[in-house]
Design a protein around this motif. Sequence first.
Motif, PDB file in Angstrom:
ATOM      1  N   LEU A 219       1.718  63.116  -5.615  1.00 16.65           N
ATOM      2  CA  LEU A 219       3.075  62.935  -6.787  1.00 16.65           C
ATOM      3  C   LEU A 219       4.493  62.903  -5.993  1.00 16.65           C
ATOM      4  CD1 LEU A 219       3.578  62.507  -9.568  1.00 16.65           C
ATOM      5  CD2 LEU A 219       3.799  64.770  -9.897  1.00 16.65           C
ATOM      6  N   PHE A 223       6.633  59.642  -5.911  1.00 14.11           N
ATOM      7  CA  PHE A 223       8.229  59.547  -6.478  1.00 14.11           C
ATOM      8  C   PHE A 223       9.337  59.237  -5.604  1.00 14.11           C
ATOM      9  CE2 PHE A 223       7.950  62.074 -10.570  1.00 14.11           C
ATOM     10  CZ  PHE A 223       6.906  61.161 -11.298  1.00 14.11           C
ATOM     11  N   THR A 224       9.047  59.670  -4.349  1.00 14.79           N
ATOM     12  CA  THR A 224       9.882  59.364  -3.410  1.00 14.79           C
ATOM     13  C   THR A 224       9.954  57.897  -2.734  1.00 14.79           C
ATOM     14  OG1 THR A 224       9.471  61.498  -2.218  1.00 14.79           O
ATOM     15  CG2 THR A 224      10.668  59.828  -0.790  1.00 14.79           C
ATOM     16  N   THR A 226       9.171  55.581  -4.853  1.00 10.24           N
ATOM     17  CA  THR A 226       9.769  54.647  -5.976  1.00 10.24           C
ATOM     18  C   THR A 226      11.261  55.059  -6.582  1.00 10.24           C
ATOM     19  OG1 THR A 226       8.726  56.026  -7.425  1.00 10.24           O
ATOM     20  CG2 THR A 226       7.239  54.138  -6.987  1.00 10.24           C
ATOM     21  N   LEU A 228      12.302  57.847  -7.788  1.00 13.54           N
ATOM     22  CA  LEU A 228      12.197  58.820  -8.903  1.00 13.54           C
ATOM     23  C   LEU A 228      12.295  60.399  -8.473  1.00 13.54           C
ATOM     24  CD1 LEU A 228       9.537  56.876 -11.032  1.00 13.54           C
ATOM     25  CD2 LEU A 228      12.057  56.783 -11.374  1.00 13.54           C
ATOM     26  N   ILE A 229      12.551  60.592  -7.153  1.00 11.88           N
ATOM     27  CA  ILE A 229      12.497  61.869  -6.542  1.00 11.88           C
ATOM     28  C   ILE A 229      13.686  62.869  -7.213  1.00 11.88           C
ATOM     29  CG2 ILE A 229      13.762  61.575  -4.523  1.00 11.88           C
ATOM     30  CD1 ILE A 229      10.626  63.788  -5.050  1.00 11.88           C
ATOM     31  N   SER A 385      12.208  50.932  -6.779  1.00 12.37           N
ATOM     32  CA  SER A 385      12.972  51.588  -8.055  1.00 12.37           C
ATOM     33  C   SER A 385      13.445  50.739  -9.073  1.00 12.37           C
ATOM     34  CB  SER A 385      13.998  52.509  -7.384  1.00 12.37           C
ATOM     35  OG  SER A 385      15.290  51.605  -6.889  1.00 12.37           O
ATOM     36  N   VAL A 396       8.695  59.047 -18.074  1.00 13.97           N
ATOM     37  CA  VAL A 396       9.180  60.488 -17.333  1.00 13.97           C
ATOM     38  C   VAL A 396      10.484  60.910 -18.472  1.00 13.97           C
ATOM     39  CG1 VAL A 396      10.665  61.439 -15.476  1.00 13.97           C
ATOM     40  CG2 VAL A 396       8.725  59.904 -15.088  1.00 13.97           C
ATOM     41  N   TYR A 432       2.234  59.068 -13.076  1.00 10.51           N
ATOM     42  CA  TYR A 432       1.718  59.297 -11.586  1.00 10.51           C
ATOM     43  C   TYR A 432       0.959  58.051 -11.243  1.00 10.51           C
ATOM     44  CZ  TYR A 432      -1.379  60.411  -7.765  1.00 10.51           C
ATOM     45  OH  TYR A 432      -2.139  60.439  -6.592  1.00 10.51           O
ATOM     46  N   SER A 435       3.406  55.046 -10.856  1.00 10.15           N
ATOM     47  CA  SER A 435       4.289  54.935  -9.748  1.00 10.15           C
ATOM     48  C   SER A 435       3.825  54.911  -8.376  1.00 10.15           C
ATOM     49  CB  SER A 435       5.081  56.613  -9.612  1.00 10.15           C
ATOM     50  OG  SER A 435       4.000  57.566  -9.667  1.00 10.15           O
TER      51      SER A 435
END
Length: 782
Positions: A219, A223-224, A226, A228-229, A385, A396, A432, A435
Motif C-alpha cells: 500500500l 501510494f508513493t 501515485t 498519494l503518500i 497522480s 480516500v 488500494y 492505486s
Amino acid sequence: MFNGRLSPKTLVNGLLVLLIVVILLGRQFACLPGMSMNQGDIGQWAEQELTVVGELVNAPAIRIDAAGKRHIKYVIACNQVLAAGKWTDTHGKMILYANDTSFDNHKGLLGEGEYGEEKYGRSGDKIKASGKLMKLHDYQNPGRIDMIIVNFAQGIHGQMSAGKYSVEITGQEKNIMSRMAEKIRHLYKGQMEAVMPQEDSAAIFAMLFGGYGGIKPELLEAFTITGLIHILSVSGSHITLMAGTANVIGKILGLSGGLTSILATLIIVVYSLLAGFTTPVIRSAIMGILTVMALSLGREKDAQHILSITALGILLIWPLSLFDISFQLSFGATAGLLYISPLLGRCLRKYLPHYIADSLGVTLGAQLAVLPFMAWYFNVISISSLLANLVVAPVVELIIVISLLAGVLVGFLPVLGQFIFMVSSLLLGLAYELSRLIAKIPGSQAYLPTLSLTFWGLYYVLLLIFIMPGDKRAYFGNKLCNLWCVAKKERKGRKIIGGGMALLLAVAVISYTIKPNEMQVHFIDVGQGDAALVITPHGHAFMVDTGGSRQGTYDIGARVDVPYLLHYGVRKLDFIMLTHAHDDHAKGVSGILGKIPVGAVMIGHEGQGTYLKTFGGSNPAVKTEPMVVLKEGTEMNLDGVRIQVLYAPEENKTGGSTGNEFSNLIRVSYGEHSFLFTGDLSSEHEGILCSRGTPLESTVLKVGHHGSSTSSSRDFLRAVKPKWSVISVGYGNSFGHPKKEVLQRLESCTDSRVLRTDENGAVAFYSDGEKLRVDTQIVYYK
C-alpha cells in the motif's frame, strides 16, 4: 492599470522574500536562526553519560517488530540533569529510544491503563532515564530531508538510547487536553481493530492522524508511485479537507459565510488537537483557518495576501521552518493552489469538462509550484497522480470523513459507528486496488534531474510571468520594449546589447563544450557501513558495497542509496561489486534492486547462499539478478576507468570465522589517480598482500573496517601511500570506530588527509585523470 506603486500585498510579499534571503545568508555563514542553544539547554551535555528528568511531550510512538519486541520513541521536555555527580536545572527537548528491556522488570512502567499501551507513558507524565546523550545526527548526503533541522525546529536538541533497566515513569495529571486527544485516538484505533483487519485499521488510522506503523508495504508503494503518500501524514491537505467538509455542512444547514468560517475554524482546531498539535500541524492549521475565513467571507483575493502574512509570521516565530520540507511543500502547494490552479483551470475548461479541468488544474498547480523541491528531495514526480487525484483521492477523502464521523457515532450509536468503520475498510480495499492498477501504468513516475539554483530561479521567474496579472505583465513588457527601442535609436547602444547577448551565449556554449569529462567517486554516508558510487567520464556507473543495517527495518538501499543515485542522475548501474557478505556492506543490495536496474551483482567466495541470506528474500529481483563471483587478478575497463580485483581469497587462510577474512580488495583507476577499496580486510590479510609484493599504491584509501584496530597495519599503509584516507563510519557507533591508534597510524605512516563520513558526511572526488578535487557534504551542526 498598474501605476508602479507598492500595494500592501506587494509589500508583505517583499518582506517575505527579504526574510527568506536573510535566513539563507545566515545559513551560508553557519549561523542559522534558532540553531543556537541557550545557556543550560540539554544539548550542551552532548557526548556525556547523564541521568535526565523531564516530562513526556506527548504519548510515545510504539512499534512492534516481527519478533514481538517493542521499540519506543519518547520526546522529553527536560527539567533536570545529573552529570558528573551534580544535579542541574535544564531545558529543551530530547528524543529517547527505549525498548522492553529498558524498564526494570517493568517496575518502571505505569499500570496497564484503560487503553493498554498507556503503561508506557502519557503526555505530561514524569520520566527519568539514563544513558549517553548524543547530538542529533542523520545520514549527511545531498538531497536528503534534513531531519536535524526538522527536530531543531521543534526544540529537540539531542537524542539518547536507554540502557537496560534505566527508565522510570511516574504518572502525573497534566496536559489534560493532550491526554483527552490520546484517549480519543485510542478509542478510534480500538474500534477499528474490532471490526476490520489490522492492516486496514493501521492504514485508516494513519490517514486520520498520521504515521506509517503497521501499514503493508504494498500500500505504501502504491501510494508513493501515485503521489498519494501525503495522505499518511497530517498536512495542509487534511486541513483543506476539514475546511471543505465544514463548507458542505454549512451549505446543507444554510449557514452564512461568517458562521461557516466559525464552524470550519472549530473543526480545524479540534482535528488539529486530535492529530497531536505538532509544529507542522499548527502551521497548517493557522494557514488553513486564515484562508478559510477569507474565502468564506467572499474575500478570495485576500487569501493570497493572507498566505504571505501567515508565512511571514511562521518564519518570524519558527525561522527554521524555511528548511523544513513540510513547510516548504505545504506553503508551495498552497501558493500553487491560490495562484496557478485557477489560471490552469480556466485554460483547461476550454477543452475539458469543468470537473476534470478543475481537478487537473488543482493537481498541476500544486505540483508546478513545488517541482524544484520534488527534484531536490526525491528526483521523481508522479505522472499518475493526475489520474489518481481524479479517481482515488475522492475515495480516500471519503474514507477520512466517514471514519472521523464513525468515531463520533460509536460513543452513542455503536452499531452504526462500527458499520461505518466496516464500510471504510471496504473503501480502503477499493482505493488500494485502484492505486495499484494506476501505479502499474507504464511511465507512472517521471525522473526529475537535480539542476542548479540558477535554472530553478529561471523556472520560478517564468511561473511568475505566467501568474502575473495582465496589467502588470503589460507594464513590465512596455518597460523592456522601451529599453530596447532606446537602444535601437542609438547604434552604439544596440551594438552593446547585441554584443553582450552574443558573448553570454558564446560563453555558455564554450563552457559546456570544453567542460572536462571527469570520473566521480562518492563515499556515501550510510552510517556504520560502506557504500561507494563510481561514475565514469561518460555516465556509466557502478557501486562498491551498498551499506545496510544490522538491525531494525530501515532499508539503507532504498532510503539512502537510491536517493543518492538519483540525485546524481544515476538511473542504472552497470554492476554492484561487494567486498564481502556482511550486512553493513551488502544488505542494501535488495533495496537498490527494487528501484534501480542493475546489470550484475559481483560477490566474494562466501557462497551465493550467504549473500542471498544477507540480501533478504522480500525482493524477488534478488533471486533473479545475475550473481558473478569475483576472481583475483580480474581486470575490467569501463569507459576508460580501470577496475582491478587485487585480492579475492577463496578460503579463510587465517582460521577466523567472520566474513571479514573473505574481503575482496578492489582498485579503481583513472589517469594518474586510483582508489583502493578494502572492505573489512584484516591486518593478517594485509600482511599476505605486503609479503607478495602486490602493488598497492593508491591516491585514495578507503580505510579498512571503518577504522578498526584489526585493520590498517603500518606496513600496509606505507605500501599504499595514500594522499587521502576516507573512513566510512557511523556517528556514535558502539564499536568506538575509528580507533585512536588507527588515526595515529594514518598520521605517522602516511601524508594523507583523513575524511570521515560521520564528520564530513558524503565525500566526493572528481578527477579528469590529472587533477583531483574533493567535495564534502557540509555539516553545520556541531
